[in-house]
Design a protein around this motif. Structure first.
Motif, PDB file in Angstrom:
ATOM      1  N   HIS A   1       0.837  -1.203   0.000  1.00  0.00           N
ATOM      2  CA  HIS A   1       0.000   0.000   0.000  1.00  0.00           C
ATOM      3  C   HIS A   1       0.869   1.249   0.000  1.00  0.00           C
ATOM      4  CE1 HIS A   1       0.903   0.755   4.203  1.00  0.00           C
ATOM      5  NE2 HIS A   1       0.372  -0.383   4.584  1.00  0.00           N
TER       6      HIS A   1
ATOM      7  N   THR B   1     -10.095   8.973  -1.639  1.00  0.00           N
ATOM      8  CA  THR B   1     -11.233   8.238  -1.104  1.00  0.00           C
ATOM      9  C   THR B   1     -11.557   7.046  -1.989  1.00  0.00           C
ATOM     10  OG1 THR B   1     -13.529   8.449  -0.357  1.00  0.00           O
ATOM     11  CG2 THR B   1     -12.929   9.681  -2.325  1.00  0.00           C
ATOM     12  N   GLN B   2     -11.737   5.885  -1.368  1.00  0.00           N
ATOM     13  CA  GLN B   2     -12.198   4.677  -2.039  1.00  0.00           C
ATOM     14  C   GLN B   2     -13.302   4.091  -1.162  1.00  0.00           C
ATOM     15  OE1 GLN B   2     -11.267   3.741  -5.013  1.00  0.00           O
ATOM     16  NE2 GLN B   2      -9.527   5.138  -5.268  1.00  0.00           N
ATOM     17  N   ARG B   3     -13.917   3.024  -1.621  1.00  0.00           N
ATOM     18  CA  ARG B   3     -15.043   2.472  -0.855  1.00  0.00           C
ATOM     19  C   ARG B   3     -14.656   2.179   0.586  1.00  0.00           C
ATOM     20  NH1 ARG B   3     -20.035   0.715  -2.235  1.00  0.00           N
ATOM     21  NH2 ARG B   3     -19.506   1.018  -4.428  1.00  0.00           N
ATOM     22  N   TYR B   4     -13.542   1.513   0.781  1.00  0.00           N
ATOM     23  CA  TYR B   4     -13.085   1.183   2.136  1.00  0.00           C
ATOM     24  C   TYR B   4     -11.772   1.887   2.472  1.00  0.00           C
ATOM     25  CZ  TYR B   4     -16.644  -2.478   2.427  1.00  0.00           C
ATOM     26  OH  TYR B   4     -17.826  -3.164   2.479  1.00  0.00           O
ATOM     27  N   SER B   5     -11.565   3.055   1.895  1.00  0.00           N
ATOM     28  CA  SER B   5     -10.357   3.827   2.183  1.00  0.00           C
ATOM     29  C   SER B   5     -10.737   5.237   2.598  1.00  0.00           C
ATOM     30  CB  SER B   5      -9.434   3.894   0.962  1.00  0.00           C
ATOM     31  OG  SER B   5      -8.925   2.633   0.641  1.00  0.00           O
TER      32      SER B   5
ATOM     33  N   TYR C   1      -5.778  -3.311  -0.837  1.00  0.00           N
ATOM     34  CA  TYR C   1      -6.851  -4.108  -1.432  1.00  0.00           C
ATOM     35  C   TYR C   1      -6.220  -5.325  -2.104  1.00  0.00           C
ATOM     36  CZ  TYR C   1     -10.258  -0.274  -0.959  1.00  0.00           C
ATOM     37  OH  TYR C   1     -11.113   0.690  -0.472  1.00  0.00           O
TER      38      TYR C   1
ATOM     39  N   GLU D   1     -11.421  -5.887 -11.313  1.00  0.00           N
ATOM     40  CA  GLU D   1     -11.609  -4.713 -10.458  1.00  0.00           C
ATOM     41  C   GLU D   1     -10.970  -3.466 -11.065  1.00  0.00           C
ATOM     42  OE1 GLU D   1     -13.073  -3.914  -7.415  1.00  0.00           O
ATOM     43  OE2 GLU D   1     -14.196  -5.756  -7.681  1.00  0.00           O
TER      44      GLU D   1
ATOM     45  N   LYS E   1     -19.054   8.558 -10.792  1.00  0.00           N
ATOM     46  CA  LYS E   1     -17.673   8.145 -10.522  1.00  0.00           C
ATOM     47  C   LYS E   1     -16.686   9.311 -10.536  1.00  0.00           C
ATOM     48  CE  LYS E   1     -18.176   3.398 -12.165  1.00  0.00           C
ATOM     49  NZ  LYS E   1     -17.687   2.356 -13.097  1.00  0.00           N
TER      50      LYS E   1
ATOM     51  N   LYS F   1     -18.645  10.876  -2.805  1.00  0.00           N
ATOM     52  CA  LYS F   1     -19.453   9.719  -3.205  1.00  0.00           C
ATOM     53  C   LYS F   1     -20.237   9.228  -1.987  1.00  0.00           C
ATOM     54  CE  LYS F   1     -16.134   8.342  -6.766  1.00  0.00           C
ATOM     55  NZ  LYS F   1     -15.254   9.508  -6.585  1.00  0.00           N
TER      56      LYS F   1
ATOM     57  N   TYR G   1     -20.021   5.741  -0.390  1.00  0.00           N
ATOM     58  CA  TYR G   1     -18.870   5.332   0.417  1.00  0.00           C
ATOM     59  C   TYR G   1     -19.030   5.667   1.904  1.00  0.00           C
ATOM     60  CZ  TYR G   1     -16.169   4.676  -3.931  1.00  0.00           C
ATOM     61  OH  TYR G   1     -15.710   4.258  -5.151  1.00  0.00           O
TER      62      TYR G   1
ATOM     63  N   GLN H   1     -16.915   3.432   4.758  1.00  0.00           N
ATOM     64  CA  GLN H   1     -15.807   4.111   5.429  1.00  0.00           C
ATOM     65  C   GLN H   1     -16.033   4.214   6.940  1.00  0.00           C
ATOM     66  OE1 GLN H   1     -14.958   7.807   3.415  1.00  0.00           O
ATOM     67  NE2 GLN H   1     -14.276   6.778   1.547  1.00  0.00           N
TER      68      GLN H   1
END
Length: 226
Positions: free
Chosen positions: A91, A102-106, A114, A125, A199, A204, A207, A211
């Motif tokens: 990472h 920002t990402q879905r789980y970041s 990931y 992905e 996107k 978003k 998210y 998060q």
């Protein structure tokens, strides 16, 4: 609301279980409302209240991470993927946290990794990029990991409930308990699985819940989310 009513109409939950389901759904609703009002701390408190109600159920829904190998892909825009070092295939380093978007789980500024169970999953992905632009790394775990499992689709639970061999070996009460655990957790799975509508937009809303759940697992001795 439709889901809540549908589950309660099935009649397979105890009063305690239905109260927990109500609490999880309320936590999601309140968290979204608070976040939209610019109150991220209150949003976290709302989702945490719901999660704490099903703490035991979450612990029983942990993924043992049986996969011996996990993978990560990175793309290189100039086509020279050999430039990535071993360290660069992990990472983003903590001293470069300003690069973390920002990402879905970041959460912005918090480096996360990931991984996929196969190279093919990672390729999908990333949107099926050109193979000449890819570099792949493989990972093996060196200790047991506590992974909350959000990767079980509803049809697997349906098949489980129809499995006569499982009914014979486990008994109907044990099977019902397992199914009810999933039914209590499913609102979280659904809230974390909403496809992003815009996107290219900076914020978003899809998210928000993922998060907030990431914040929860970083303070509750979990290692990640499947």
């Amino acid at each position: 609301e439709d889901y809540r009513q549908g589950v309660l109409e099935l009649g397979g939950m105890s009063t305690e279980e239905s109260d927990k389901l109500e609490g999880v759904i309320s936590g999601i609703r309140e968290a979204i409302g608070e976040y939209y009002q610019g109150q991220p701390a209150r949003a976290y408190n709302s989702i945490e209240k719901g999660l704490m109600l099903i703490r035991d159920e979450m612990n029983s829904h942990l993924e043992s991470l049986n996969a011996d190998k996990l993978y990560r892909l990175r793309t290189c825009e100039d086509g020279n993927s050999n430039e990535y070092s071993r360290e660069e295939m992990f990472h983003i380093p903590f001293h470069l946290r300003t690069l973390v978007a920002t990402q879905r789980y970041s959460i912005p500024g918090l480096p996360s990794i990931y991984l996929g169970s196969s190279a093919y999953v990672c390729w999908e992905e990333l949107g099926r990029p050109n193979f000449s632009n890819l570099k792949i790394s493989m990972y093996r775990k060196t200790s047991d990991l506590r992974i909350i499992d959000f990767g079980v689709p509803p049809f697997q639970i349906v098949d489980y409930g129809r499995n006569h061999d499982a009914i014979q070996s486990q008994g109907i009460d044990e099977m019902l308990k397992t199914i009810n655990i999933y039914l209590m957790i499913w609102p979280l799975i659904a809230a974390c699985s909403v496809k992003v509508k815009e996107k290219k937009h900076t914020f978003k809303p899809e998210y928000i819940i993922p998060q907030l759940i990431l914040q929860y697992i970083t303070t509750n001795e979990y290692d990640g989310i499947r």
